[in-house]
Design a protein around this motif. Structure first.
Motif, PDB file in Angstrom:
ATOM      1  N   GLU A 378       0.824  -1.207   0.000  1.00 40.99           N
ATOM      2  CA  GLU A 378       0.000   0.000   0.000  1.00 40.99           C
ATOM      3  C   GLU A 378       0.857   1.255   0.000  1.00 40.99           C
ATOM      4  O   GLU A 378       0.573   2.216  -0.713  1.00 40.99           O
ATOM      5  N   CYS A 382       1.416   4.324  -2.855  1.00 44.36           N
ATOM      6  CA  CYS A 382       1.373   5.774  -2.562  1.00 44.36           C
ATOM      7  C   CYS A 382       2.629   6.471  -3.062  1.00 44.36           C
ATOM      8  O   CYS A 382       2.575   7.579  -3.601  1.00 44.36           O
ATOM      9  N   GLN A 385       2.454   6.668  -6.842  1.00 48.46           N
ATOM     10  CA  GLN A 385       1.507   7.709  -7.254  1.00 48.46           C
ATOM     11  C   GLN A 385       2.135   9.095  -7.116  1.00 48.46           C
ATOM     12  O   GLN A 385       1.970   9.955  -7.992  1.00 48.46           O
ATOM     13  N   GLN A 403       3.757  14.508   0.376  1.00 52.46           N
ATOM     14  CA  GLN A 403       3.104  13.217   0.170  1.00 52.46           C
ATOM     15  C   GLN A 403       3.911  12.080   0.800  1.00 52.46           C
ATOM     16  O   GLN A 403       3.340  11.102   1.299  1.00 52.46           O
ATOM     17  N   GLU A 408       0.253   7.083   6.486  1.00 58.23           N
ATOM     18  CA  GLU A 408      -0.335   6.096   5.573  1.00 58.23           C
ATOM     19  C   GLU A 408      -1.856   6.175   5.586  1.00 58.23           C
ATOM     20  O   GLU A 408      -2.505   6.029   4.535  1.00 58.23           O
ATOM     21  N   GLU A 410      -3.625   8.686   5.783  1.00 64.20           N
ATOM     22  CA  GLU A 410      -4.076   9.851   5.016  1.00 64.20           C
ATOM     23  C   GLU A 410      -3.651   9.755   3.551  1.00 64.20           C
ATOM     24  O   GLU A 410      -3.719  10.734   2.813  1.00 64.20           O
ATOM     25  N   GLY A 411      -3.201   8.585   3.132  1.00 61.85           N
ATOM     26  CA  GLY A 411      -2.808   8.395   1.736  1.00 61.85           C
ATOM     27  C   GLY A 411      -1.360   8.720   1.457  1.00 61.85           C
ATOM     28  O   GLY A 411      -0.969   8.875   0.285  1.00 61.85           O
TER      29      GLY A 411
END
Length: 482
Positions: A378, A382, A385, A403, A408, A410-411
């Motif tokens: 995961e 992220c 991305q 970012q 994690e 919160e993306g």
């Protein structure tokens, strides 16, 4: 002590004096230049360097102050005396060459001698001697428009020397030339200074030319900011022993030519605190890396140059450190190719054999391997991305870092702030190198297209001229047979 060949005293030059757009181009300018010195007037556009040059040349009278050449106040000359002074004492080179397109190369060079009353045979002999010296005798009978830029500038050099002047002035003489032609012309000027013992005044804003000069006059806002002697050249103007000391700061000035002395001191200390390399090593490393990025040095050759001593033309690094740097450069060059692939695919210009997702995932893997980081699936998604968004240009560096730090839940990738800084820095290097190489490729394609179009146009012109000549001959034959 010998007297200076050129001296300015409190020179000021004001344009549009008394008007609303009045502008002071030179302020309180005092310079002394010795015979046989190579002087560079250096600074950004608008600092007054060309104004000072043309004032010394005798075509730009000061609003106030005096200009002395060989002891004479040149603006006190009568008009014809000033013309004679310029003809016999000064030679000039321009950025735009200023050759007469309808005259041959030989006639362009010989032209200044017409006004001295010299016979045609002697003019031609003198001009040919100079053309031969500068390697352009084979094109003596060609028109300037049929020559390359470098050849035209060498013709300009020959023309400036044909009257055997004591002083040669050059206003951005290589500003329109490629790097190879620029170096050839700059080496020629250096030879003229050394071999012919001519005084040279050169205007430039390109710092890589500074090592040619005995002294560099730094101009800023119409004033003389500072004068720096070149420690690598034996000075013509002898300094009193102990009055000047060459330090590392002179080397730093070469790298950051527009910085103030205060900022140079700051950079010198920062270099000591953060770098294992001296500024001298950095300069040599810069030259070697340039060749490596251009593909002219293999990994082995690059590492060899890093390990060689400075006397052998190398950087002088320890073997282990050289190995580390060479491997690091290899990774940057290799990984930056994926930036090129991504940008081409992203813009739909060219299919590179990989999907955007495959390229982005590879870039993310590079970053993790570089800093020995393991992530869950995961968190990897992220990271991938975030890389995608940065390489696409949708986010800036700071947003990319945000970012990576974000939790994690919160993306985000939830990385340590220090690791985040290293990863972002590495990715920025890849992006910078990839985009720069892509621009080089695009420019190469653009230049080839222009060259092709120019050749096609020239071919059409030649065909039109041939047809016109044939029509003319047919017309003459018709007249003869009437």
């Amino acid at each position: 002590m010998s007297r200076p060949i050129i001296r300015t005293q409190e020179v000021e030059i004001t344009y549009n004096n008394g008007k609303s757009n009045e502008f002071k181009a030179l302020r309180n300018m005092n310079v002394e230049i010795m015979s046989r010195e190579y002087i560079i007037f250096f600074g950004p556009s608008g600092c007054g360097k060309s104004t000072l040059l043309y004032s010394v040349f005798g075509v730009l009278p000061p609003s106030d102050g005096k200009v002395y050449v060989k002891g004479d106040s040149i603006y006190d000359y009568a008009p014809m005396e000033l013309v004679e002074f310029q003809r016999h004492t000064m030679g000039i080179m321009y950025q735009q060459f200023n050759l007469i397109p309808s005259l041959s190369v030989l006639d362009n060079v010989a032209l200044p001698l017409i006004f001295s009353g010299m016979s045609a045979s002697r003019r031609e002999k003198r001009a040919m001697e100079l053309l031969d010296r500068f390697g352009i005798a084979p094109v003596a009978n060609k028109l300037p428009t049929n020559l390359s830029g470098g050849q035209q500038q060498r013709v300009s050099v020959a023309r400036s020397l044909v009257t055997d002047p004591e002083i040669l002035i050059a206003d951005e003489p290589v500003g329109n030339l490629d790097s190879i032609s620029s170096k050839a012309v700059m080496d020629t000027l250096d030879e003229i200074n050394e071999r012919d013992r001519k005084t040279i005044l050169l205007v430039t804003h390109d710092a890589k030319h500074l090592p040619y000069a005995h002294r560099v006059f730094y101009l800023k806002d119409g004033r003389m900011d500072r004068i720096v002697a070149n420690p690598e050249k034996e000075q013509v103007l002898k300094l009193r022993p102990g009055s000047s000391m060459v330090t590392e700061l002179e080397q730093v000035q070469r790298i950051y030519p527009y910085d103030t002395p205060e900022m140079i001191r700051v950079k010198s200390v920062i270099n000591y605190l953060t770098q294992e390399l001296s500024f001298d090593q950095l300069v040599r490393l810069e030259e070697v890396v340039e060749y490596a990025l251009m593909g002219r040095l293999s990994h082995t050759a690059f590492r060899s140059f890093l390990e060689k001593s400075p006397k052998e033309g190398g950087v002088g690094l320890r073997s282990e450190y050289a190995k580390k740097l060479a491997a690091k450069l290899d990774r940057i060059i290799s990984q930056s190719q994926d930036i090129i692939r991504f940008r081409k695919e992203f813009r739909g210009e060219e299919s590179v054999g990989y999907t955007l997702r495959e390229i982005v995932d590879r870039l993310a893997v590079y970053l993790l391997q570089e800093y020995k980081i393991e992530l869950s699936m995961e968190r990897f998604k992220c990271l991938s991305q975030a890389v995608d968004m940065r390489v696409s240009g949708y986010i800036e560096k700071e947003e990319f870092k945000r970012q990576l730090v974000l939790a994690e839940a919160e993306g985000g990738v939830e990385l340590d702030i220090h690791i985040t800084h290293d990863i972002a820095r590495h990715l920025e290097k890849l992006v910078a190198q990839g985009v720069a190489e892509l621009r080089v490729q695009e420019k190469r394609v653009h230049d080839l297209a222009i060259l092709k179009a120019e050749r096609e146009l020239e071919a059409r012109k030649q065909a039109d001229m041939l047809r016109a000549q044939q029509d003319k001959r047919r017309g003459l034959r018709a007249l003869l047979h009437r």
